[in-house]
Design an enzyme around this catalytic site. Structure first.
Site, PDB file in Angstrom:
ATOM      1  N   CYS A  57       0.732  -1.252  -0.068  1.00  0.00           N
ATOM      2  CA  CYS A  57       0.039  -0.008  -0.112  1.00  0.00           C
ATOM      3  C   CYS A  57       0.855   1.399   0.190  1.00  0.00           C
ATOM      4  O   CYS A  57       2.044   1.037  -0.237  1.00  0.00           O
ATOM      5  CB  CYS A  57      -1.196   0.039   1.189  1.00  0.00           C
ATOM      6  SG  CYS A  57      -0.212   0.021   2.747  1.00  0.00           S
ATOM      7  N   THR A  58       0.379   2.366   0.281  1.00  0.00           N
ATOM      8  CA  THR A  58       1.031   3.712   0.231  1.00  0.00           C
ATOM      9  C   THR A  58       2.279   3.855   1.265  1.00  0.00           C
ATOM     10  O   THR A  58       3.337   3.885   0.647  1.00  0.00           O
ATOM     11  CB  THR A  58       0.308   4.756   0.289  1.00  0.00           C
ATOM     12  OG1 THR A  58      -0.872   4.809  -0.648  1.00  0.00           O
ATOM     13  CG2 THR A  58       1.229   6.129   0.048  1.00  0.00           C
TER      14      THR A  58
END
Length: 528
Positions: free
Chosen positions: A354-355
């Protein structure tokens, strides 16, 4: 503007402030927040309330200040709610009428700071700043010992430039048990206000999740303050903070609040805990795993799935090659996506990313709890840390960020296209219909032709008269989200229709069709 005269130091503010422990950011339903707060005050503290309210109002207005164009360099402007205010009277009127709740909550925070100052002057805190309290803070402890001394810096040094190249944005999270998240909320609010930072900080009993922007000096002081907090000792280190160019201008305001989860998976932390995540891989280890996965001749038969845990609009403009990116609009849909596609993960090794890493902590815990995967791995530090080491690695395109920048570029690849004409394009803008908050990819050519909405329906709405009954019927949910399956199915053999069946770039009824955004697997690059 607030008075420059300090409130009387003789009154005991701490007891007064503790009466407002329920006045928290998650309470947004106060009918008249100002009167509700003031009604709790006795006559001896009304003077301090008045001072605190003025200061809170001024601080809120200050966060909205932006640089005027160069030819108006001596003038100030304010930006709030996507509107530009040229004078103090107009911004003051706007804040007073539209942001009473926020000013109220900030007033309670200022009262807390005053209480801290009062407590410090009475000797309630240890004089030795090098020895922070060992026990966790409670409502009877003050947190001013965790605030940095900024007396040696001028306000101009702390605020710094307003441009995105002059400041910095910090992204971090820390999962750890916090007994009193409301006290941490008060500390974080005071800390960010002291350093003139804007952004969002979520606090829960399971930890803290923050994204803040300001001058480089302010963000450095913020990191030092957070790392020196005894609650995060052993849980957080300097490498856990991700940095990028930006500043206070990247966020419309400061929002600090207490929530059940520090990232909204939609499941109570007592049911799916951060304490049972997948195996963390460093960027280097993750890179090797992805390289091995992409080198396989037949990925469909592979025992590995490269899984993007983000929302569709994030993965659309940037992703790892060969990944599976669920077509979901919110992270809280992820558990339902896993449940609906459980057979997809059976006996698989899952490489999850994810980020910044935070969503993978509990997403991996949820996937592990299903008991179908062979192994679950997650990228430590997320895409952010990976791109710091491998800007030209296996992640291509932009990195989506949740602020007014919308994305960060680490390589020159453009992996998405204009929603209208299909030309390569990856710069998001908000839909031009004011009531809509959807993001749209529309290239300069299409923008020049007036195509600036997220869908045909919104494009029509934008052409309606500004007044009239039809205007009041606008909704945030538009056709581009309403026709997308809330929980898509990516199981083999099941085919989903695109959002606009048969739609091709072109013109119909004097406007282009919006191209479908559906995607499942991003194919690996051609070998050569």
């Amino acid at each position: 503007m607030p008075s420059s005269t300090s409130p009387d130091q003789g009154d005991d503010l701490e007891a007064c402030v503790l009466r407002f422990s329920d006045l928290d950011l998650k309470d947004t339903h106060l009918t008249n927040p100002s009167s509700s707060l003031k009604a709790e005050l006795d006559i001896n503290t009304k003077k301090k309330y008045s001072f605190a309210k003025k200061k809170a109002f001024a601080l809120f207005v200050k966060t909205k200040e932006v640089l005027a164009p160069s030819y108006k360099c001596k003038e100030r402007q304010w930006k709030c709610c996507q509107q530009l205010f040229p004078d103090q009277t107009s911004i003051h009127r706007h804040v007073a009428t539209q942001h009473a709740d926020e000013v109220c909550r900030q007033t309670a925070s200022v009262l807390g700071q005053l209480a801290a100052t009062s407590a410090a002057s009475k000797g309630l805190l240890s004089a030795d700043e090098g020895s922070p309290p060992k026990e966790p803070p409670t409502r009877n402890h003050d947190v001013s010992a965790w605030l940095p001394d900024v007396s040696c810096f001028s306000p101009d040094e702390l605020i710094g430039g307003q441009g995105s190249d002059d400041g910095e944005v910090l992204l971090y999270y820390c999962y750890c048990d916090l007994e009193d998240p409301h006290r941490i909320c008060a500390w974080q609010t005071a800390l960010c206000q002291r350093l003139h930072l804007t952004g969002k900080v979520r606090i829960a009993t399971e930890g803290v999740n923050g994204t803040v922007g300001g001058s480089r000096l302010a963000t450095r002081l913020y990191v030092e303050a957070v790392l020196s907090c005894p609650l995060f000792k052993g849980h957080l280190c300097e490498d856990d903070f991700k940095t990028s160019k930006g500043g206070a201008c990247c966020f419309p305001e400061l929002q600090v609040g207490v929530f059940e989860e520090i990232v909204p998976l939609g499941i109570s932390p007592s049911k799916i805990s951060y304490k049972k995540p997948g195996i963390h891989l460093s960027p280097g280890e993750f890179h090797k795993e992805v390289e091995k996965f992409l080198s396989q001749a037949n990925q469909e038969q592979s025992d590995t799935i490269l899984l993007d845990c983000r929302n569709f609009y994030e993965s659309k403009i940037g992703h790892f090659q060969g990944c599976l990116a669920p077509d979901i609009r919110k992270f809280s849909y992820f558990p339902s996506y896993v449940d609906k596609n459980l057979e997809l993960f059976r006996e698989k090794r899952v490489l999850m990313y994810c980020t910044g890493g935070i969503r993978c902590e509990r997403a991996s815990a949820y996937l592990k709890a299903k008991g179908v995967c062979k192994e679950v791995f997650q990228l430590k530090g997320g895409i952010h840390k990976y791109l710091e080491e491998f800007p030209n690695g296996f992640y291509r395109g932009k990195l989506f960020v949740f602020d007014e920048r919308f994305s960060l570029a680490y390589n020159s690849d453009t992996v998405s296209e204009c929603s209208y004409c299909g030309a390569p394009w990856d710069h998001y803008k908000l839909c031009s219909t004011p009531q809509c908050r959807q993001l749209v990819l529309t290239c300069p050519t299409c923008q020049g032709q007036g195509f600036t909405a997220c869908c045909v329906t919104c494009q029509d709405k934008g052409s309606w008269p500004a007044a009239g009954p039809a205007r009041s019927s606008f909704k945030e949910e538009c056709e581009c989200t309403a026709r997308r399956p809330r929980i898509p199915s990516d199981l083999p053999g099941q085919v989903q229709l695109p959002e606009s069946p048969g739609a091709k770039p072109g013109v119909s009824e004097d406007r282009p069709h919006l191209r479908g955004q559906h995607h499942q697997h991003f194919p690996k690059p051609s070998q050569g």
